[in-house]
Design an enzyme around this catalytic site. Structure first.
Site, PDB file in Angstrom:
ATOM      1  CD1 TRP A 266     -45.980  28.218  16.916  1.00  0.00           C
ATOM      2  CD2 TRP A 266     -47.949  29.263  17.099  1.00  0.00           C
ATOM      3  NE1 TRP A 266     -46.450  28.456  15.646  1.00  0.00           N
ATOM      4  CE2 TRP A 266     -47.655  29.094  15.718  1.00  0.00           C
ATOM      5  CE3 TRP A 266     -49.132  29.901  17.457  1.00  0.00           C
ATOM      6  CZ2 TRP A 266     -48.512  29.529  14.709  1.00  0.00           C
ATOM      7  CZ3 TRP A 266     -49.988  30.338  16.437  1.00  0.00           C
ATOM      8  CH2 TRP A 266     -49.667  30.150  15.082  1.00  0.00           C
TER       9      TRP A 266
ATOM     10  CG  ASP B  83     -46.668  19.308   6.336  1.00  0.00           C
ATOM     11  OD1 ASP B  83     -46.541  18.167   5.869  1.00  0.00           O
ATOM     12  OD2 ASP B  83     -47.209  19.549   7.432  1.00  0.00           O
TER      13      ASP B  83
ATOM     14  NE  ARG C 170     -49.299  21.205  12.669  1.00  0.00           N
ATOM     15  CZ  ARG C 170     -48.615  21.388  11.562  1.00  0.00           C
ATOM     16  NH1 ARG C 170     -47.471  20.785  11.371  1.00  0.00           N
ATOM     17  NH2 ARG C 170     -49.059  22.174  10.622  1.00  0.00           N
TER      18      ARG C 170
ATOM     19  CE  LYS D 167     -40.289  25.299   7.749  1.00  0.00           C
ATOM     20  NZ  LYS D 167     -41.446  26.012   7.171  1.00  0.00           N
ATOM     21  CD1 TRP D 168     -35.536  18.245  12.073  1.00  0.00           C
ATOM     22  CD2 TRP D 168     -34.215  17.088  10.703  1.00  0.00           C
ATOM     23  NE1 TRP D 168     -35.319  17.026  12.642  1.00  0.00           N
ATOM     24  CE2 TRP D 168     -34.506  16.290  11.828  1.00  0.00           C
ATOM     25  CE3 TRP D 168     -33.375  16.551   9.704  1.00  0.00           C
ATOM     26  CZ2 TRP D 168     -33.997  14.995  11.984  1.00  0.00           C
ATOM     27  CZ3 TRP D 168     -32.872  15.267   9.869  1.00  0.00           C
ATOM     28  CH2 TRP D 168     -33.188  14.508  10.989  1.00  0.00           C
ATOM     29  CG  ASP D 169     -41.500  21.818  11.292  1.00  0.00           C
ATOM     30  OD1 ASP D 169     -41.282  22.186  12.457  1.00  0.00           O
ATOM     31  OD2 ASP D 169     -42.406  22.311  10.596  1.00  0.00           O
ATOM     32  CG  MET D 170     -39.239  18.177  16.864  1.00  0.00           C
ATOM     33  SD  MET D 170     -40.165  18.767  18.287  1.00  0.00           S
ATOM     34  CE  MET D 170     -39.700  17.619  19.519  1.00  0.00           C
ATOM     35  CG  ASN D 171     -44.565  21.182  13.531  1.00  0.00           C
ATOM     36  OD1 ASN D 171     -44.258  22.312  13.886  1.00  0.00           O
ATOM     37  ND2 ASN D 171     -44.515  20.801  12.279  1.00  0.00           N
TER      38      ASN D 171
ATOM     39  CB  CYS E  45     -38.454  24.477  11.328  1.00  0.00           C
ATOM     40  SG  CYS E  45     -40.162  25.036  11.470  1.00  0.00           S
TER      41      CYS E  45
ATOM     42  CG  ASP F 149     -44.798  28.654  12.438  1.00  0.00           C
ATOM     43  OD1 ASP F 149     -43.886  28.460  11.616  1.00  0.00           O
ATOM     44  OD2 ASP F 149     -45.445  27.731  12.975  1.00  0.00           O
TER      45      ASP F 149
HETATM   46  C1  GLA Z   1     -44.757  24.146  11.268  1.00  0.00           C
HETATM   47  C2  GLA Z   1     -43.748  25.107  10.688  1.00  0.00           C
HETATM   48  C3  GLA Z   1     -44.352  25.836   9.518  1.00  0.00           C
HETATM   49  C4  GLA Z   1     -44.797  24.838   8.477  1.00  0.00           C
HETATM   50  C5  GLA Z   1     -45.757  23.833   9.092  1.00  0.00           C
HETATM   51  C6  GLA Z   1     -46.079  22.700   8.137  1.00  0.00           C
HETATM   52  O1  GLA Z   1     -45.800  24.800  11.888  1.00  0.00           O
HETATM   53  O2  GLA Z   1     -43.319  25.983  11.668  1.00  0.00           O
HETATM   54  O3  GLA Z   1     -43.427  26.727   8.953  1.00  0.00           O
HETATM   55  O4  GLA Z   1     -43.688  24.179   7.934  1.00  0.00           O
HETATM   56  O5  GLA Z   1     -45.220  23.258  10.274  1.00  0.00           O
HETATM   57  O6  GLA Z   1     -46.937  21.773   8.696  1.00  0.00           O
END
Ligand code: GLA
Length: 773
Positions: free
Chosen positions: A191, A359, A435, A468-472, A516, A538
């Protein structure tokens, strides 16, 4: 173009060729690389008397031992002691598998998959069918993409027998090449430092790499390249490989005996096992293979063309992308409608086109502990709801976009209360959090349906033009009650995700989706089939971005890289850098801003206006021009040079940046090999500005009056006034630019200063316009 001449098959692109020759019941790989006039006799492996310790394959094939042959499909446990792309366990427990060629068929166009993403608009594809032990059938599918110099490969396994078999390894391809002493580069990281180039010598043995986090992962991208030891960006033989896949992947180069190396890649076999019932087929992801004699840039050009013309959907392939403001680093979770509208108004004033709400807009999400899985708008923060907010943003003159993370669920959410069993967990074991969140079980159709329904509803509920389709988080505790063989989990999960994406994209073809995953944790060709651009990292620190964008550019064009200008000190590194450099680096991608524009001093606002005006003027070139690396931040005094060139070579932009400033250094001439040698060009740098506070107490040496460089007066002046930097202007023919290069003005080195001095503090950068006269 694909041709079959009895016992010779040729697959050719504009500059490359892949040739196969029939050898008994198998086909031998005769050559893959530069296009040639193939000759069967000249290219075939000569084995007349055999080699010591050989296991001879079959009596009817003379002294042939598999270990000496170059094979796209190897019989297993029959004397090919290299690892093979396919490994199965038959119903009787045996893993010994032999293959017999049945037919080769050329078809026009693309081999279309119903469950996995695939490259569109292949010219032709070839299906080589083999039958094997236990009623198995293997189809090796080769597709040609002539103008990109790409050949793709995949493998389809069908159980035509009466009993089930288990696939232990089912990669997309294996490719045997002569070993001329190559090097391997993979693109590894974590990361925040994603896709840094890792170089290794291909010494004897297995060089394996890949991911097992459930996604393609920032630890190791599926793209890799192998090349002649002396290959440069401009010269030498280079092979590039990638997978159109977003799940666990595996790649390996095995340097074996007898001057050969086997390259293979596909789904990670660690944790993989697939039960193939009678009548069922298993399809491996499509893999990209390319070759160039024109060095690493030549190979990258092939990858870029392939992505631009055959991966990204036609809808978005050449559509100019909007400049956005994302509120994440400006507000994190702490925002309300008033603050967002203030940001949007300022954004509009500097020329931004799209406002993205990140977010924190739904459920009780005031931190990353709550709310994932729920889609009800937080009316405390946004009293007029999403539709109301979107309307007001549109009224300001901006498009409206939104952040979502649909593959996840928070324990503190309504969804989890109602369906705790939808979160991935193994029986009897408390699932581990990442997370603070759990992963939804995308193997289950009812979970896929829920996500499809919620997202479709959300996207129709307001005027949303970007997502913005995220996956954390990585996957863990993998188990799905929907599967009888848990070795199928990872791949079934990814297939579930692809079904979700297919259905949502089909309903909303005009929405721009940006992928993302914790930044650039899922930057791959599979995702790019759905999302035309991906949040590269990020980490928006300018120096880090030079490395991340350089690394990413080996396999992916700049039109896929989302790049933001953020605040300083940078939120990931606490590093300071000039605002102009942050723009220069971000402008070689899809530009966005991610900072509180309402807090910018007036001088910076003017700078932003000028930057955005410049980007708009050059947008087509910066986003879609041919991208070349000239100097790499990983080498040469950390200097980075990138070039984008228009198709007709009438226009180009150069980005020149340094890492840490070094005193008393001359920089290399600016040599630009990718222009037209006979054209006369005008070369001129973009007018940039510098904060006078950069000089510290040294400003007293230049000013007629003495000032306190830390005093209020200096801050007030600096907030309104920026120093205009040197202007350089040249006229030169393309041959001078290609072979000699321009020697730029001397950089600041503490021995003096004039209006010609290039002031390049740490992480200083410049853009140069190059225009045909
Ligand atoms: C991830 C994304 C960031 C942001 C956060 C929001 O870390 O990479 O750009 O959108 O989530 O929680």
């Amino acid at each position: 173009m694909i041709k079959i001449d009895d016992d010779l098959i040729s697959l050719e692109t504009e500059n490359t060729g892949y040739y196969l020759g029939k050898r008994g019941n198998l086909w031998e790989t005769l050559h893959y690389g530069a296009k040639i006039h193939p000759d069967r006799l000249a290219l075939t492996e000569k084995i007349d008397s055999g080699y010591g310790t050989d296991v001879v394959y079959r009596e009817d094939m003379g002294k042939d031992a598999l270990l000496h042959l170059s094979l796209d499909l190897s019989p297993t446990h029959k004397g090919d002691y290299r690892q093979t792309a396919l490994d199965v366990t038959l119903a009787n427990g045996s893993s010994v598998c032999d293959w017999t060629f049945v037919s080769a068929q050329i078809n026009e166009g693309t081999w279309q998959s119903e469950e996995l993403p695939f490259a569109h608009e292949a010219e032709q594809h070839l299906v080589m069918t083999y039958t094997g032990t236990g009623g198995l059938q293997v189809d090796l599918v080769y597709s040609v993409f002539p103008e990109a110099d790409v050949i793709t490969r995949r493998m389809i396994l069908t159980n035509a027998g009466q009993v089930s078999v288990i696939l232990n390894r089912a990669l997309s391809y294996q490719l045997d090449l002569p070993n001329y002493g190559y090097q391997l580069s993979t693109f590894t990281g974590a990361w925040a430092p994603e896709r840094h180039e890792s170089v290794r010598d291909l010494t004897n043995g297995r060089h394996a790499f890949g991911s097992s986090t459930g996604t393609s992962s920032h630890y190791c991208n599926p793209f890799f390249m192998i090349y002649q030891e002396d290959a440069t960006e401009e010269t030498g033989a280079v092979y590039g490989f990638n997978l159109i896949y977003s799940g666990n992947h595996f790649g390996q180069v095995e340097v074996g005996p007898y001057q050969k190396m086997r390259v293979m890649a596909g789904i990670q076999d660690d944790g993989f096992s697939w039960t193939l019932e009678p009548g069922q087929s298993f399809e491996s992801p499509e893999a990209m293979l390319t070759f160039s004699k024109a060095g690493k840039n030549g190979m990258s050009q092939n990858c870029h063309n392939f992505v631009k013309h055959h991966i990204v959907s036609k809808n978005w392939a050449s559509k100019e992308r909007p400049i956005l403001l994302n509120n994440w680093e400006a507000t994190y979770f702490d925002f309300n409608q008033r603050k967002l509208l203030k940001l949007a108004k300022e954004a509009k004033e500097v020329g931004i086109e799209l406002f993205v709400l990140d977010d924190g807009w739904f459920g009780q999400r005031n931190s990353d502990t709550d709310g994932l899985g729920d889609y009800d708008v937080n009316l405390k923060k946004l009293p007029s709801g999403l539709a109301g907010l979107a309307k007001q943003i549109n009224k300001i003159g901006l498009d409206f976009g939104i952040w979502i993370e649909p593959e996840m669920v928070s324990v503190k959410s309504k969804l989890y209360q109602e369906h705790p069993d939808w979160a991935v967990s193994a029986p009897g074991i408390e699932p581990s959090l990442g997370r603070h969140q759990l992963v939804l079980d995308l193997c289950r159709p009812e979970v896929q349906d829920y996500i499809i329904e919620q997202i479709n509803q959300l996207l129709s509920s307001a005027n949303i033009s970007y997502v913005k389709w995220d996956m954390n988080r990585h996957l863990s505790d993998i188990f799905s009650p929907s599967l009888s063989n848990q070795g199928q989990f990872y791949h079934s999960w990814v297939k579930g995700l692809y079904r979700i994406l297919r259905e949502i994209m089909a309903k909303h073809p005009d929405i721009l989706f940006e992928g993302c995953s914790n930044g650039g944790n899922r930057f791959d060709l599979g995702m790019l089939c759905y999302f035309p651009q991906i949040w590269t990292s990020d980490n928006t620190d300018v120096y880090e971005r030079m490395k991340i964008q350089t690394g990413t550019s080996y396999g992916y064009p700049q039109s896929t890289m989302s790049c933001h200008v953020s605040d300083v000190p940078n939120h990931q590194t606490l590093r300071n850098s000039p605002i102009e450099s942050r723009f220069d680096v971000a402008s070689f991608g899809i530009l966005g801003y991610e900072l509180d524009v309402t807090k910018l001093p007036s001088a910076d606002k003017k700078i932003l206006q000028a930057q955005i005006a410049y980007y708009k003027e050059h947008r087509k070139l910066l986003q879609f021009g041919s991208f070349y690396r000239l100097l790499s931040p990983f080498k040469m005094a950390e200097q980075t040079r990138w070039l984008v060139v228009a198709e007709d070579k009438g226009q180009a932009v150069l980005m020149d940046a340094i890492g840490r400033s070094q005193p008393n250094q001359e920089s290399l001439p600016v040599r630009l090999p990718y222009l037209e040698v006979d054209y006369l060009y005008d070369i001129c740098n973009r007018q940039e500005q510098l904060d006078i506070r950069q000089f510290g107490s040294l400003m007293n040496a230049a000013l007629p009056v003495k000032v306190n460089h830390q005093g209020l007066a200096v801050h007030v002046v600096a907030d309104h006034y920026r120093m205009t930097l040197e202007k350089e202007n040249y006229q030169a023919y393309g041959d001078l630019l290609a072979h000699a290069g321009i020697k730029l003005n001397q950089a600041f080195t503490a021995t003096g200063f004039s209006d010609k001095t290039r002031l390049m503090p740490d992480y200083g950068a410049r853009l140069y316009d190059i225009i045909k006269k």
